[in-house]
Design an enzyme around this catalytic site. Sequence first.
Site, PDB file in Angstrom:
ATOM      1  N   MET A  73     -11.210  -6.432   5.349  1.00  0.00           N
ATOM      2  CA  MET A  73     -10.453  -5.455   6.145  1.00  0.00           C
ATOM      3  C   MET A  73     -10.088  -6.086   7.493  1.00  0.00           C
ATOM      4  O   MET A  73     -10.970  -6.480   8.250  1.00  0.00           O
ATOM      5  CB  MET A  73     -11.281  -4.192   6.381  1.00  0.00           C
ATOM      6  CG  MET A  73     -11.589  -3.375   5.141  1.00  0.00           C
ATOM      7  SD  MET A  73     -10.139  -2.835   4.189  1.00  0.00           S
ATOM      8  CE  MET A  73      -9.188  -1.950   5.423  1.00  0.00           C
ATOM      9  N   MET A 100      -8.930   7.885   0.234  1.00  0.00           N
ATOM     10  CA  MET A 100      -9.738   8.210   1.427  1.00  0.00           C
ATOM     11  C   MET A 100     -10.305   9.620   1.308  1.00  0.00           C
ATOM     12  O   MET A 100      -9.623  10.520   0.824  1.00  0.00           O
ATOM     13  CB  MET A 100      -8.872   8.130   2.681  1.00  0.00           C
ATOM     14  CG  MET A 100      -8.206   6.782   2.885  1.00  0.00           C
ATOM     15  SD  MET A 100      -7.365   6.742   4.474  1.00  0.00           S
ATOM     16  CE  MET A 100      -6.540   5.154   4.363  1.00  0.00           C
ATOM     17  N   MET A 105     -12.117   4.210  -0.358  1.00  0.00           N
ATOM     18  CA  MET A 105     -12.748   4.393   0.955  1.00  0.00           C
ATOM     19  C   MET A 105     -13.457   5.736   0.902  1.00  0.00           C
ATOM     20  O   MET A 105     -13.069   6.702   1.581  1.00  0.00           O
ATOM     21  CB  MET A 105     -11.679   4.332   2.054  1.00  0.00           C
ATOM     22  CG  MET A 105     -11.188   2.910   2.287  1.00  0.00           C
ATOM     23  SD  MET A 105      -9.621   2.831   3.191  1.00  0.00           S
ATOM     24  CE  MET A 105      -8.491   3.037   1.818  1.00  0.00           C
ATOM     25  N   GLY A 119      -8.912   3.508   7.276  1.00  0.00           N
ATOM     26  CA  GLY A 119      -8.686   4.922   7.561  1.00  0.00           C
ATOM     27  C   GLY A 119      -7.250   5.279   7.870  1.00  0.00           C
ATOM     28  O   GLY A 119      -6.835   6.416   7.655  1.00  0.00           O
ATOM     29  N   PHE A 120      -6.486   4.321   8.355  1.00  0.00           N
ATOM     30  CA  PHE A 120      -5.102   4.601   8.726  1.00  0.00           C
ATOM     31  C   PHE A 120      -4.233   3.369   8.489  1.00  0.00           C
ATOM     32  O   PHE A 120      -4.716   2.238   8.638  1.00  0.00           O
ATOM     33  CB  PHE A 120      -4.986   4.966  10.217  1.00  0.00           C
ATOM     34  CG  PHE A 120      -5.874   6.098  10.631  1.00  0.00           C
ATOM     35  CD1 PHE A 120      -5.530   7.410  10.343  1.00  0.00           C
ATOM     36  CD2 PHE A 120      -7.065   5.842  11.287  1.00  0.00           C
ATOM     37  CE1 PHE A 120      -6.373   8.451  10.707  1.00  0.00           C
ATOM     38  CE2 PHE A 120      -7.912   6.872  11.669  1.00  0.00           C
ATOM     39  CZ  PHE A 120      -7.566   8.184  11.374  1.00  0.00           C
ATOM     40  N   GLY A 121      -2.971   3.606   8.186  1.00  0.00           N
ATOM     41  CA  GLY A 121      -2.002   2.515   8.166  1.00  0.00           C
ATOM     42  C   GLY A 121      -1.488   2.267   9.578  1.00  0.00           C
ATOM     43  O   GLY A 121      -1.780   3.029  10.508  1.00  0.00           O
ATOM     44  N   GLY A 122      -0.764   1.187   9.729  1.00  0.00           N
ATOM     45  CA  GLY A 122      -0.059   0.938  10.980  1.00  0.00           C
ATOM     46  C   GLY A 122      -0.916   0.489  12.151  1.00  0.00           C
ATOM     47  O   GLY A 122      -0.496   0.581  13.299  1.00  0.00           O
ATOM     48  N   HIS A 135      -1.157  -1.352  -4.386  1.00  0.00           N
ATOM     49  CA  HIS A 135      -2.434  -1.042  -3.720  1.00  0.00           C
ATOM     50  C   HIS A 135      -2.501   0.460  -3.431  1.00  0.00           C
ATOM     51  O   HIS A 135      -1.607   1.029  -2.793  1.00  0.00           O
ATOM     52  CB  HIS A 135      -2.515  -1.849  -2.428  1.00  0.00           C
ATOM     53  CG  HIS A 135      -3.825  -1.744  -1.709  1.00  0.00           C
ATOM     54  ND1 HIS A 135      -4.938  -2.469  -2.072  1.00  0.00           N
ATOM     55  CD2 HIS A 135      -4.194  -0.995  -0.630  1.00  0.00           C
ATOM     56  CE1 HIS A 135      -5.939  -2.189  -1.240  1.00  0.00           C
ATOM     57  NE2 HIS A 135      -5.515  -1.297  -0.363  1.00  0.00           N
ATOM     58  N   SER A 159       0.853  -1.193   0.000  1.00  0.00           N
ATOM     59  CA  SER A 159       0.000   0.000   0.000  1.00  0.00           C
ATOM     60  C   SER A 159       0.884   1.236   0.000  1.00  0.00           C
ATOM     61  O   SER A 159       1.659   1.453   0.951  1.00  0.00           O
ATOM     62  CB  SER A 159      -0.891   0.023   1.234  1.00  0.00           C
ATOM     63  OG  SER A 159      -1.433   1.333   1.372  1.00  0.00           O
ATOM     64  N   GLY A 175      -4.641  -4.717   6.100  1.00  0.00           N
ATOM     65  CA  GLY A 175      -4.493  -4.093   7.411  1.00  0.00           C
ATOM     66  C   GLY A 175      -3.744  -4.961   8.405  1.00  0.00           C
ATOM     67  O   GLY A 175      -4.140  -6.093   8.670  1.00  0.00           O
ATOM     68  N   GLY A 215       1.251  -2.202   4.115  1.00  0.00           N
ATOM     69  CA  GLY A 215       1.834  -0.871   4.011  1.00  0.00           C
ATOM     70  C   GLY A 215       3.099  -0.787   4.841  1.00  0.00           C
ATOM     71  O   GLY A 215       4.220  -0.941   4.334  1.00  0.00           O
ATOM     72  N   SER A 216       2.913  -0.617   6.144  1.00  0.00           N
ATOM     73  CA  SER A 216       4.068  -0.444   7.037  1.00  0.00           C
ATOM     74  C   SER A 216       5.073  -1.576   6.927  1.00  0.00           C
ATOM     75  O   SER A 216       6.287  -1.353   6.932  1.00  0.00           O
ATOM     76  CB  SER A 216       3.613  -0.335   8.498  1.00  0.00           C
ATOM     77  OG  SER A 216       2.249  -0.105   8.608  1.00  0.00           O
ATOM     78  N   HIS A 264      -8.328   1.022  -3.968  1.00  0.00           N
ATOM     79  CA  HIS A 264      -9.229   0.771  -2.839  1.00  0.00           C
ATOM     80  C   HIS A 264      -9.922   2.082  -2.486  1.00  0.00           C
ATOM     81  O   HIS A 264      -9.303   2.996  -1.940  1.00  0.00           O
ATOM     82  CB  HIS A 264      -8.390   0.237  -1.661  1.00  0.00           C
ATOM     83  CG  HIS A 264      -9.171  -0.046  -0.416  1.00  0.00           C
ATOM     84  ND1 HIS A 264      -8.567  -0.342   0.785  1.00  0.00           N
ATOM     85  CD2 HIS A 264     -10.502  -0.080  -0.169  1.00  0.00           C
ATOM     86  CE1 HIS A 264      -9.488  -0.543   1.710  1.00  0.00           C
ATOM     87  NE2 HIS A 264     -10.676  -0.380   1.153  1.00  0.00           N
TER      88      HIS A 264
HETATM   89  C1  DX5 Z   1      -6.279   1.044   5.695  1.00  0.00           C
HETATM   90  C2  DX5 Z   1      -5.769   0.832   4.279  1.00  0.00           C
HETATM   91  C3  DX5 Z   1      -4.655  -0.138   4.197  1.00  0.00           C
HETATM   92  C4  DX5 Z   1      -3.443   0.291   4.953  1.00  0.00           C
HETATM   93  C5  DX5 Z   1      -2.636  -0.890   5.333  1.00  0.00           C
HETATM   94  O1  DX5 Z   1      -7.367   1.879   5.664  1.00  0.00           O
HETATM   95  O2  DX5 Z   1      -6.816   0.348   3.460  1.00  0.00           O
HETATM   96  O3  DX5 Z   1      -4.339  -0.448   2.850  1.00  0.00           O
HETATM   97  O4  DX5 Z   1      -2.641   1.175   4.255  1.00  0.00           O
HETATM   98  O5  DX5 Z   1      -1.583  -0.435   6.119  1.00  0.00           O
HETATM   99  P1  DX5 Z   1      -0.819  -1.382   7.146  1.00  0.00           P
HETATM  100  O6  DX5 Z   1      -0.246  -2.507   6.343  1.00  0.00           O
HETATM  101  O7  DX5 Z   1       0.217  -0.466   7.695  1.00  0.00           O
HETATM  102  O8  DX5 Z   1      -1.836  -1.835   8.146  1.00  0.00           O
HETATM  103 ZN    ZN Z   2      -6.378  -0.518   1.410  1.00  0.00          ZN
END
Ligand code: DX5
Ligand code: ZN
Length: 229
Positions: free
Chosen positions: A141, A41, A72, A146-149, A37, A12, A178, A199-200, A70
């Site tokens: 999900m 948002m 959102m 809404g957020f990574g990490g 990905h 991501s 996620g 992502g992270s 994706h």
């Molecule tokens: C969350 C996103 C994910 C997110 C994943 O709303 O849809 O794609 O970036 O991030 P990590 O892998 O850091 O949970």
């Molecule tokens: Zn995503």
Amino acid sequence: MPFDRSIKIAPSILASDFANFGAECEAIEAQGCDWVHVDVMDGHFVPAITFGPATCAAIRPHIKTVMDVHLMIAPVDAYLKDFADAGADILTLHAEAGPHLHRSLQHIRALGCKAGVALNPSTPASALEYVMDLVDLVCVMTVNPGFGGQKFIHSQVAKTAEIRAMIGDRPIHIEIDGGITPQTAPLMAAAGADVLVAGSAVFKGGSVNNPAPYGDNIRAIRAAAKAAQ
Ligand code: DX5
Ligand code: ZN
């Protein structure tokens, strides 16, 4: 896009350097990812705002694999064409984003994209029951969007297994999104997921000027998942 259930790693770019999206996409592909990905948002369906169709169109030339978008956002219907025109291969919307999921999925396919449905952690697998023949991908999900990490939500393992059974022989990918790491990926691969968004866990330790850690991270997640599939 030929269909198969081999493990695919989809970093991501939410966790990448926002000032360098093009170079980041090229770096993760050079380091062995399968899909890219792209998290859109709107600050309404989810708390954060990222970017829209113009940014997707700008990064498209830097992606050779699959642009997995994706969405959102809610409402979503009025924007589907803009994201298709931006070059998305897959457009995934949320089952919770509007009242007419069936129509929205038909719209995505009519635009020439693969159609995905994402389910929030609280949404049951049964939300898919009457749209199964309209989808190419189900995104489970494993955090609240809404957020990574964020931390992986374990209850989604059983839901993924339930969805895998519902899919049967249909050519539908199960994507998970996620909190995916080499520790959590095997649980989901064993439950039937084939596309792992991270992502992270992909971008940590690296940068466009030092992309080798991206490759190490991608290989670690892939190896852990493949061993469990
Ligand atoms: C969350 C996103 C994910 C997110 C994943 O709303 O849809 O794609 O970036 O991030 P990590 O892998 O850091 O949970
Ligand atoms: Zn995503």
